[in-house]
Design a protein around this motif. Structure first.
Motif, PDB file in Angstrom:
ATOM      1  N   ILE A  80       3.378 -10.923  93.120  1.00  0.00           N
ATOM      2  CA  ILE A  80       2.544  -9.711  93.113  1.00  0.00           C
ATOM      3  C   ILE A  80       2.947  -8.791  91.958  1.00  0.00           C
ATOM      4  CG2 ILE A  80       1.944  -7.621  94.416  1.00  0.00           C
ATOM      5  CD1 ILE A  80       2.397  -9.367  96.979  1.00  0.00           C
ATOM      6  N   SER A  81       4.259  -8.570  91.811  1.00  0.00           N
ATOM      7  CA  SER A  81       4.682  -7.643  90.747  1.00  0.00           C
ATOM      8  C   SER A  81       4.364  -8.205  89.372  1.00  0.00           C
ATOM      9  CB  SER A  81       6.170  -7.329  90.872  1.00  0.00           C
ATOM     10  OG  SER A  81       6.914  -8.514  90.748  1.00  0.00           O
ATOM     11  N   ALA A  82       4.461  -9.550  89.222  1.00  0.00           N
ATOM     12  CA  ALA A  82       4.159 -10.142  87.919  1.00  0.00           C
ATOM     13  C   ALA A  82       2.690  -9.920  87.558  1.00  0.00           C
ATOM     14  CB  ALA A  82       4.481 -11.630  87.927  1.00  0.00           C
ATOM     15  N   ILE A  83       1.813 -10.120  88.546  1.00  0.00           N
ATOM     16  CA  ILE A  83       0.378  -9.954  88.280  1.00  0.00           C
ATOM     17  C   ILE A  83       0.066  -8.492  87.957  1.00  0.00           C
ATOM     18  CG2 ILE A  83      -1.938 -10.081  89.303  1.00  0.00           C
ATOM     19  CD1 ILE A  83      -1.009 -12.823  88.783  1.00  0.00           C
ATOM     20  N   ILE A  84       0.641  -7.578  88.773  1.00  0.00           N
ATOM     21  CA  ILE A  84       0.382  -6.145  88.506  1.00  0.00           C
ATOM     22  C   ILE A  84       0.880  -5.778  87.109  1.00  0.00           C
ATOM     23  CG2 ILE A  84       0.968  -3.778  89.201  1.00  0.00           C
ATOM     24  CD1 ILE A  84       1.082  -4.783  92.089  1.00  0.00           C
ATOM     25  N   ALA A  85       2.091  -6.239  86.789  1.00  0.00           N
ATOM     26  CA  ALA A  85       2.644  -5.936  85.462  1.00  0.00           C
ATOM     27  C   ALA A  85       1.748  -6.495  84.363  1.00  0.00           C
ATOM     28  CB  ALA A  85       4.049  -6.514  85.342  1.00  0.00           C
ATOM     29  N   ALA A  86       1.246  -7.722  84.566  1.00  0.00           N
ATOM     30  CA  ALA A  86       0.400  -8.346  83.546  1.00  0.00           C
ATOM     31  C   ALA A  86      -0.864  -7.519  83.321  1.00  0.00           C
ATOM     32  CB  ALA A  86       0.036  -9.764  83.962  1.00  0.00           C
ATOM     33  N   ILE A  87      -1.454  -7.043  84.418  1.00  0.00           N
ATOM     34  CA  ILE A  87      -2.701  -6.277  84.274  1.00  0.00           C
ATOM     35  C   ILE A  87      -2.422  -4.943  83.571  1.00  0.00           C
ATOM     36  CG2 ILE A  87      -4.544  -5.091  85.551  1.00  0.00           C
ATOM     37  CD1 ILE A  87      -4.368  -7.430  87.581  1.00  0.00           C
ATOM     38  N   ILE A  88      -1.350  -4.258  83.999  1.00  0.00           N
ATOM     39  CA  ILE A  88      -1.028  -2.973  83.352  1.00  0.00           C
ATOM     40  C   ILE A  88      -0.748  -3.188  81.863  1.00  0.00           C
ATOM     41  CG2 ILE A  88       0.651  -1.074  83.219  1.00  0.00           C
ATOM     42  CD1 ILE A  88       1.057  -1.361  86.227  1.00  0.00           C
ATOM     43  N   ILE A  89       0.087  -4.178  81.572  1.00  0.00           N
ATOM     44  CA  ILE A  89       0.452  -4.435  80.171  1.00  0.00           C
ATOM     45  C   ILE A  89      -0.786  -4.819  79.366  1.00  0.00           C
ATOM     46  CG2 ILE A  89       1.685  -6.065  78.685  1.00  0.00           C
ATOM     47  CD1 ILE A  89       3.939  -5.988  80.791  1.00  0.00           C
ATOM     48  N   GLY A  90      -1.644  -5.642  79.970  1.00  0.00           N
ATOM     49  CA  GLY A  90      -2.868  -6.048  79.283  1.00  0.00           C
ATOM     50  C   GLY A  90      -3.740  -4.849  78.959  1.00  0.00           C
ATOM     51  N   LEU A  91      -3.923  -3.962  79.946  1.00  0.00           N
ATOM     52  CA  LEU A  91      -4.774  -2.791  79.710  1.00  0.00           C
ATOM     53  C   LEU A  91      -4.150  -1.884  78.661  1.00  0.00           C
ATOM     54  CD1 LEU A  91      -5.922  -1.982  83.360  1.00  0.00           C
ATOM     55  CD2 LEU A  91      -7.237  -3.063  81.528  1.00  0.00           C
ATOM     56  N   VAL A  92      -2.816  -1.723  78.746  1.00  0.00           N
ATOM     57  CA  VAL A  92      -2.145  -0.879  77.740  1.00  0.00           C
ATOM     58  C   VAL A  92      -2.364  -1.454  76.347  1.00  0.00           C
ATOM     59  CG1 VAL A  92       0.115  -0.192  76.843  1.00  0.00           C
ATOM     60  CG2 VAL A  92      -0.407   0.120  79.256  1.00  0.00           C
ATOM     61  N   SER A  93      -2.165  -2.775  76.211  1.00  0.00           N
ATOM     62  CA  SER A  93      -2.263  -3.321  74.854  1.00  0.00           C
ATOM     63  C   SER A  93      -3.712  -3.379  74.383  1.00  0.00           C
ATOM     64  CB  SER A  93      -1.561  -4.668  74.741  1.00  0.00           C
ATOM     65  OG  SER A  93      -2.351  -5.681  75.271  1.00  0.00           O
ATOM     66  N   LEU A  94      -4.659  -3.395  75.303  1.00  0.00           N
ATOM     67  CA  LEU A  94      -6.068  -3.382  74.872  1.00  0.00           C
ATOM     68  C   LEU A  94      -6.544  -1.974  74.530  1.00  0.00           C
ATOM     69  CD1 LEU A  94      -7.887  -5.827  77.322  1.00  0.00           C
ATOM     70  CD2 LEU A  94      -7.529  -6.140  74.888  1.00  0.00           C
ATOM     71  N   TYR A  95      -6.114  -1.000  75.343  1.00  0.00           N
ATOM     72  CA  TYR A  95      -6.717   0.321  75.198  1.00  0.00           C
ATOM     73  C   TYR A  95      -5.807   1.406  74.664  1.00  0.00           C
ATOM     74  CZ  TYR A  95     -10.464  -1.892  77.762  1.00  0.00           C
ATOM     75  OH  TYR A  95     -11.458  -2.748  78.134  1.00  0.00           O
ATOM     76  N   ALA A  96      -4.482   1.149  74.654  1.00  0.00           N
ATOM     77  CA  ALA A  96      -3.603   2.199  74.136  1.00  0.00           C
ATOM     78  C   ALA A  96      -3.900   2.407  72.658  1.00  0.00           C
ATOM     79  CB  ALA A  96      -2.145   1.805  74.338  1.00  0.00           C
ATOM     80  N   GLU A  97      -3.958   3.640  72.273  1.00  0.00           N
ATOM     81  CA  GLU A  97      -4.292   3.945  70.890  1.00  0.00           C
ATOM     82  C   GLU A  97      -3.147   3.531  69.967  1.00  0.00           C
ATOM     83  OE1 GLU A  97      -7.203   6.585  70.089  1.00  0.00           O
ATOM     84  OE2 GLU A  97      -7.862   5.221  71.651  1.00  0.00           O
ATOM     85  N   GLN A  98      -1.932   3.786  70.405  1.00  0.00           N
ATOM     86  CA  GLN A  98      -0.780   3.474  69.564  1.00  0.00           C
ATOM     87  C   GLN A  98       0.468   3.379  70.416  1.00  0.00           C
ATOM     88  OE1 GLN A  98      -0.319   6.861  66.972  1.00  0.00           O
ATOM     89  NE2 GLN A  98      -1.337   8.111  68.486  1.00  0.00           N
ATOM     90  N   ARG A  99       1.555   2.995  69.781  1.00  0.00           N
ATOM     91  CA  ARG A  99       2.859   2.905  70.444  1.00  0.00           C
ATOM     92  C   ARG A  99       2.811   2.061  71.712  1.00  0.00           C
ATOM     93  NH1 ARG A  99       5.790   5.656  67.026  1.00  0.00           N
ATOM     94  NH2 ARG A  99       5.217   7.771  66.489  1.00  0.00           N
ATOM     95  N   GLU A 100       2.101   0.959  71.582  1.00  0.00           N
ATOM     96  CA  GLU A 100       2.014   0.020  72.682  1.00  0.00           C
ATOM     97  C   GLU A 100       3.398  -0.512  73.050  1.00  0.00           C
ATOM     98  OE1 GLU A 100      -0.414  -3.252  71.485  1.00  0.00           O
ATOM     99  OE2 GLU A 100       0.820  -4.641  72.629  1.00  0.00           O
ATOM    100  N   ASP A 101       4.219  -0.766  72.009  1.00  0.00           N
ATOM    101  CA  ASP A 101       5.530  -1.358  72.278  1.00  0.00           C
ATOM    102  C   ASP A 101       6.432  -0.423  73.058  1.00  0.00           C
ATOM    103  OD1 ASP A 101       5.494   0.270  70.070  1.00  0.00           O
ATOM    104  OD2 ASP A 101       7.168  -0.726  69.089  1.00  0.00           O
ATOM    105  N   THR A 102       6.276   0.880  72.839  1.00  0.00           N
ATOM    106  CA  THR A 102       7.104   1.840  73.575  1.00  0.00           C
ATOM    107  C   THR A 102       6.764   1.798  75.062  1.00  0.00           C
ATOM    108  OG1 THR A 102       6.868   3.206  71.622  1.00  0.00           O
ATOM    109  CG2 THR A 102       7.889   4.222  73.518  1.00  0.00           C
ATOM    110  N   VAL A 103       5.455   1.795  75.358  1.00  0.00           N
ATOM    111  CA  VAL A 103       5.020   1.756  76.752  1.00  0.00           C
ATOM    112  C   VAL A 103       5.540   0.491  77.431  1.00  0.00           C
ATOM    113  CG1 VAL A 103       3.012   1.705  78.259  1.00  0.00           C
ATOM    114  CG2 VAL A 103       2.939   3.036  76.149  1.00  0.00           C
ATOM    115  N   ILE A 104       5.425  -0.627  76.704  1.00  0.00           N
ATOM    116  CA  ILE A 104       5.831  -1.898  77.290  1.00  0.00           C
ATOM    117  C   ILE A 104       7.350  -1.952  77.466  1.00  0.00           C
ATOM    118  CG2 ILE A 104       5.933  -4.378  76.781  1.00  0.00           C
ATOM    119  CD1 ILE A 104       2.999  -3.870  75.658  1.00  0.00           C
TER     120      ILE A 104
END
Lengths: 290, 252
Positions: A80-104
């Protein structure tokens, strides 16, 4: 080596046969998903997902022991945590304007910290080293089924959508322009990566996930120039690394996870060195521009 | 329904943050036109292209491609990005890349015999037919750029959008590229982004100057004064043989 084969044939060593078959079968998913991770350059995301898995394992242990949900196996928490993490990370890397690596990077550490806090709050003592560094010899029959299911999903998905995923990984913008939901495919790919990571955690542990996911594909990438060739070779190499690592660790009574990683890492370095020397010796003629 | 213009932009404003990138853009591109978008770095050329593709949405104003909104017309557009943003080490063959232009025809993305034929024709057209077995990673910059043009052609587009097709290409290859594009222009509208004005020579029919605002000139109008306006400084200009546009002067 002979010792290892004898041990495999010994009827008492059911655990060893199970470990070997799981690691060989899992190599199919590892090789295919690893190739996507390497070519799409998202090994950092895979690393973050694997550390978030620890949060899930901690939460599951807490729910199981403290809240009393007896069915809550740490494996469920991990998935469950892996899937949730994947979705959050995916959305961040698709929609974050910048500093994606910091969020991740933040997610990476917070996942790990949450896991440790949950374990603090849970009564009793847990040996977390098997999660951190893997213990393939603890693998059970239910893991075998998990591996088979994941293999089927990964193989069917990547065969059926081969061209589409190739296009999305190569140039997602262009793929979108051909009416493909690049974003959705990316998230699905990350979810499959997440499931593969959970399995990898069983084999080599959270800390070493990235290595076993990327090294076989990276070595394969040195010898192949088409995506599916790279996948096939990565699967084969992963099987070799797992098999050899297991044999060596059994023969010299070493931990299996680190042995597999060292075998893979040494192979990678040798291949890099050899191709470098080979290239220098056979320096290519300049390609004519036409 | 009958719309004589392939591309229509009406009062378009766009900004990424609060600084405007494009202001009050009004632009029409006729069917069969061959236009070049020119302007200094950061003037909004690529942004304009992305707006046309529907990858970005205007803050205000309206964009119509073939009379519909850009997203609905996407499949009729062939797009060639700059290869610099692609991973040149990616393990794909030339054929794999060109075939990507045929995606979107079936759900899973299987390619038919016809798709393969179309890809081969596109490679022929761009004079790379003999390179179809090679790999993207082995090609030179110019060849990669042409493979991407072939991929765009493989979409069988009615409108071809090219982002900087001349970067990293030798002058003589550039010349060959002009010829190819000129021939393609007989059956499709072409719009290209270029920051070298050399490209805006014999083949291009009109020039779209972008520097926050957009002004369209027929090729014949391009002179030192206009270049100074666009680039904001004196520049040396090499005159080519200019032709007058049939589109005429479009700004007021």
């Amino acid at each position: 080596m002979i010792e290892f084969i004898q041990a495999l044939l010994d009827p008492d060593n059911e655990f060893l046969r199970l470990a070997l078959s799981v690691s060989l079968l899992a190599s199919i998913s590892f090789g295919i998903i690893g190739t996507y991770v390497v070519t799409r350059r998202i090994s950092y995301l895979a690393g973050a997902i694997s550390h978030c898995v620890f949060g899930g394992i901690g939460a599951a242990l807490y729910l199981q022991k403290r809240v009393g949900l007896a069915w809550m196996d740490p494996m469920y928490g991990a998935v469950i945590s892996a899937i949730i993490a994947a979705i959050i990370i995916g959305l961040v890397s698709l929609y974050a304007e910048q500093r994606e690596d910091t969020v991740i990077g933040a997610l990476w550490a917070v996942g790990m910290a949450a896991g440790l806090l949950f374990i603090d709050l849970t009564p009793g003592y847990f040996d977390i080293t098997s999660y951190l560094f893997g213990d393939i010899l603890l693998i059970s029959h239910s893991d075998l089924w998990l591996v088979v299911c994941l293999d089927i999903i990964v193989v069917v998905f990547s065969v059926y959508f081969y061209n589409t995923i190739l296009a999305v990984c190569f140039d997602d913008e262009f793929a979108s322009l051909r009416g493909i939901h690049s974003g959705a495919f990316y998230i699905v790919l990350l979810c499959l990566t997440a499931l593969t990571v959970v399995l990898l955690v069983r084999v080599v542990g959270i800390v070493m996930v990235i290595a076993l996911l990327t090294i076989p594909a990276a070595v394969a990438g040195q010898f192949t120039k088409r995506l599916w060739h790279m996948m096939a070779l990565a699967v084969f190499l992963c099987m070799v690394f797992n098999g050899a690592g297991l044999a060596i660790s059994y023969t010299w009574t070493l931990s299996s996870g680190p042995t597999i990683i060292v075998v893979a890492g040494l192979t990678y370095m040798t291949v890099l060195l050899c191709t470098r020397l080979f290239k220098r010796a056979h320096k290519k003629k300049p390609v004519s521009i036409r | 329904m009958a719309n004589p213009h392939d591309v229509v932009l009406k009062d378009v404003f766009f900004s990424y943050t609060h600084d405007p990138i494009l202001e009050n853009v009004n632009l029409t591109i006729d069917h069969g036109d061959f236009a070049s978008i020119v302007g200094p770095n950061g003037s909004g050329k690529s942004t304009l292209l992305k707006l046309l593709l529907g990858l970005l949405k205007p803050d205000t104003g309206e964009i119509r491609i073939f009379g519909k909104n850009p997203e609905k017309s996407r499949l009729r557009i062939g797009y060639m990005p700059q290869y610099a943003h692609l991973d040149t080490k990616f393990p794909v063959s030339v054929m794999d890349v060109v075939l990507m232009g045929r995606l979107g025809h079936s759900f899973g993305g299987r390619y038919s015999e016809e798709d393969r034929r179309a890809a081969q024709i596109a490679l022929d057209e761009i004079k790379l037919a003999d390179q179809n077995k090679r790999f993207f990673s082995e090609l030179s910059g110019g060849q990669r750029q042409r493979v991407l043009i072939a991929r765009a052609l493989c979409c069988e587009p009615e409108l071809l959008l090219l982002d900087e097709p001349t970067t990293n290409i030798d002058p003589e290859v550039q010349e060959a590229l002009f010829e190819i594009l000129k021939k393609l222009n007989e059956r499709m509208t072409i719009l290209l982004v270029s920051h070298d004005l050399g490209f805006v020579s014999q083949v291009v029919k009109s020039v779209i100057c972008v520097n926050r605002c957009v002004v369209v000139h027929p090729t014949s109008e391009i002179n030192g004064e206009i270049i100074k306006d666009i680039y904001g400084g004196d520049m040396c200009m090499i005159r080519h043989d200019h032709r007058c546009s049939e589109g005429g002067h479009q700004y007021d």
